[in-house]
Scaffold this motif. Structure first.
Motif, short mmCIF file in Angstrom:
data_model
loop_
_atom_site.label_atom_id
_atom_site.label_comp_id
_atom_site.label_asym_id
_atom_site.label_seq_id
_atom_site.Cartn_x
_atom_site.Cartn_y
_atom_site.Cartn_z
N ALA A 234 -7.79 12.28 -6.72
CA ALA A 234 -7.85 10.97 -6.31
C ALA A 234 -9.28 10.91 -5.55
O ALA A 234 -10.03 9.97 -5.75
N THR A 237 -12.23 11.21 -7.93
CA THR A 237 -12.28 9.92 -8.85
C THR A 237 -13.27 8.79 -7.77
O THR A 237 -14.04 8.20 -8.65
N MET A 241 -16.60 7.75 -9.33
CA MET A 241 -16.88 6.07 -9.77
C MET A 241 -17.84 5.49 -8.88
O MET A 241 -18.61 4.78 -9.29
N THR A 425 -17.97 8.70 -18.12
CA THR A 425 -17.59 7.19 -17.94
C THR A 425 -18.46 6.25 -18.48
O THR A 425 -18.46 5.24 -19.18
N ILE A 449 -10.60 5.38 -14.50
CA ILE A 449 -9.41 5.48 -13.89
C ILE A 449 -8.41 6.11 -15.26
O ILE A 449 -7.76 7.08 -14.89
N SER A 452 -8.94 9.94 -15.01
CA SER A 452 -8.28 10.83 -14.16
C SER A 452 -6.86 10.72 -14.24
O SER A 452 -6.14 11.82 -14.03
N ALA A 453 -6.27 9.68 -14.90
CA ALA A 453 -5.14 9.39 -14.97
C ALA A 453 -4.53 10.46 -16.18
O ALA A 453 -3.31 10.89 -16.03
#
Length: 506
Positions: A234, A237, A241, A425, A449, A452-453
């Motif tokens: 988290a 991320t 980002m 990304t 997202i 990472s998920a």
């Protein structure tokens, strides 16, 4: 998000469905849960198609070496006379950071130690096992992975910057399939590219989260649990980002340079604090045996020993991992290589990271094996009890300033984590917006997202094993596409050579 293509919507829906499937408890799905199904698919692929991964990776090495010495070596990846956008140092830093940063830090000490105790052949824990351990570590991180990257990156850069095609893998296949590739089949190819990228990168992000957590656990006694790994993902991320939104020339460029500085500092420290003479001798002799044995290692299978899973667990896993990473790393390397000649490009991408990787394994793996062989440190006991992710920290602990070096190593893994995810990304954004070199931030945000998920779900489902399974499955269809890319690229080169010949005659 007006620029997105149907590849974006199809890929995003499939990835989200995959993540939902991974979250559903085993008690609901029984034998149809993600871990069961993917493990069965992986077992089938490795048993039936292991030879295919082996031959494909070797074919890319042969093709890359051929290009360096071929008449096509002088072709420039861009307009005639165009000069490279980045200096050599920045270029090497960026391709290296995107290429395999996290993996090198994760496996630098762990892999040679594993091979030393469980060699592919011969008796364990002998001088011969130590030599074999280092030789196969060089092999897994040397010319083969970088030839996979170089092949795809070269094709993307050539078609994008020389022929002004969209920066999509499907557009490379146009010389082979003609305009048909712009329709349904092109969408299928680009979807496979996105799928392989998501799970290839998710594997690395998982490795990064596991090792950061393992480092905090080993050095500071924090619990090494899934919850801690989730918190790490988290936090990182948010960081990557933020970096992704700043664009290629700011975020990724500065972080890549920082990575290389940190990596060299850590390596130089251990080189001089550790058994320096032993490391240099190990590097020299192993590099020689690696080059000498490259052909036999490249084709090594074990047809008479069905119980020997070493090749499947190591070599075939690595070749699948590199192929799954190829769309992501290839697109990124292509993007930062405009203006270089084919000879300069392939030589740089093959040789510099291979030599640096060999040095890295000599320093970290050599120090680990020296501790085991000459000082009875029994590091493998620590690694077996706590996990492969602790091998680096177990080695650093044996030397002065061990805790300081562990903190530096955690920082290095974190920056590699950020640059890998950041670059991915960008690549996913590019592949789902028709090849745009400047994909919108909203698109990059969605892919950040999802990445990472996916990494989180794979970790939750089965840690390292689930991560490796995802890579092997994602790589199979893309390996076929890459072989088609080689054929298409050669066709384009021949066409260009023919056109140049005609111009000279006029």
């Amino acid at each position: 998000m007006e620029k997105v293509t149907r590849v974006f919507w199809i890929s995003a829906v499939v990835a989200i469905l995959f993540i939902i499937w991974g979250v559903i408890p085993e008690s609901v799905l029984h034998s149809a849960n993600m871990d069961n199904v993917t493990s069965n698919i992986q077992a089938f692929i490795v048993n039936k198609f292991g030879w295919f991964y082996l031959l494909s990776a070797t074919a890319f090495v042969v093709f890359s070496i051929y290009l360096i010495f071929s008449k096509y070596g002088s072709i420039r990846l861009g307009k005639p006379g165009e000069r490279p956008e980045y200096s050599y140092i920045t270029w090497f830093a960026m391709l290296f950071s995107a290429g395999m940063g996290i993996g090198l830090v994760f496996w630098g000490a762990a892999e040679p130690l594993n091979h030393f105790h469980t060699p592919p052949y011969g008796d364990p824990e002998t001088a011969e096992a130590a030599k074999t351990a280092m030789q196969f570590s060089f092999f897994h991180w040397g010319l083969h992975p970088w030839a996979v990257y170089a092949t795809l990156a070269l094709a993307l850069a050539y078609f994008k910057f020389r022929r002004q095609s969209p920066g999509l893998v499907s557009s490379i296949l146009e010389p082979l399939f003609g305009p048909r590739i712009k329709g349904r089949w092109g969408t299928v190819v680009d979807f496979i590219v996105v799928f392989a990228t998501i799970f290839g990168v998710a594997t690395s992000l998982g490795f990064g989260a596991i090792q950061i957590s393992g480092g905090f656990s080993y050095a500071f006694g924090l619990p090494n649990t899934f919850i801690v790994q989730l918190i790490i993902i988290a936090i990182v991320t948010v960081l990557y980002m933020t970096s992704a939104m700043t664009g290629l020339n700011k975020g990724i460029k500065y972080l890549s340079n920082a990575n290389i500085i940190l990596a060299i500092l850590l390596m130089l420290f251990l080189l001089f604090a550790g058994p320096t003479n032993f490391i240099i001798k190990m590097f020299t002799s192993t590099f020689g045996s690696y080059i000498q044995n490259l052909p036999s290692m490249s084709f090594r299978m074990t047809p008479f020993n069905a119980d020997n899973t070493w090749v499947k667990d190591w070599t075939i896993f690595y070749w699948a991992w590199w192929i799954a990473w190829a769309p992501f790393v290839g697109t990124f390397i292509a993007r930062v290589s405009r203006g270089r000649t084919i000879r300069e490009f392939v030589s740089g991408v093959l040789l510099v990271p291979t030599i640096f990787g060999a040095l890295w394994f000599s320093v970290f793996g050599g120090s680990a094996i020296n501790l085991e062989f000459f000082q009875d440190a029994n590091l493998i006991q620590d690694v077996n009890e706590i996990g492969k992710e602790t091998a680096l920290f177990a080695v650093l602990e044996q030397f002065p300033l061990g805790t300081v070096m562990s903190i530096l190593a955690i920082l290095l893994i974190s920056t590699f984590f950020i640059t890998s995810a950041d670059s991915a990304t960008f690549v996913l954004g590019m592949q789902t917006t028709g090849g745009s070199l400047y994909p919108p931030n909203q698109v990059k945000f969605v892919w950040g997202i999802i990445q990472s998920a996916a990494a989180t779900v794979l970790l939750w489902q089965g840690g390292l094993q689930a991560l490796q399974t995802a890579s092997i499955i994602a790589a199979l269809p893309f390996a076929v596409i890459m072989l088609l890319v080689v054929i298409s690229l050669m066709k384009a080169f021949k066409q260009e050579a023919k056109e140049m010949e005609q111009k000279r005659k006029q």
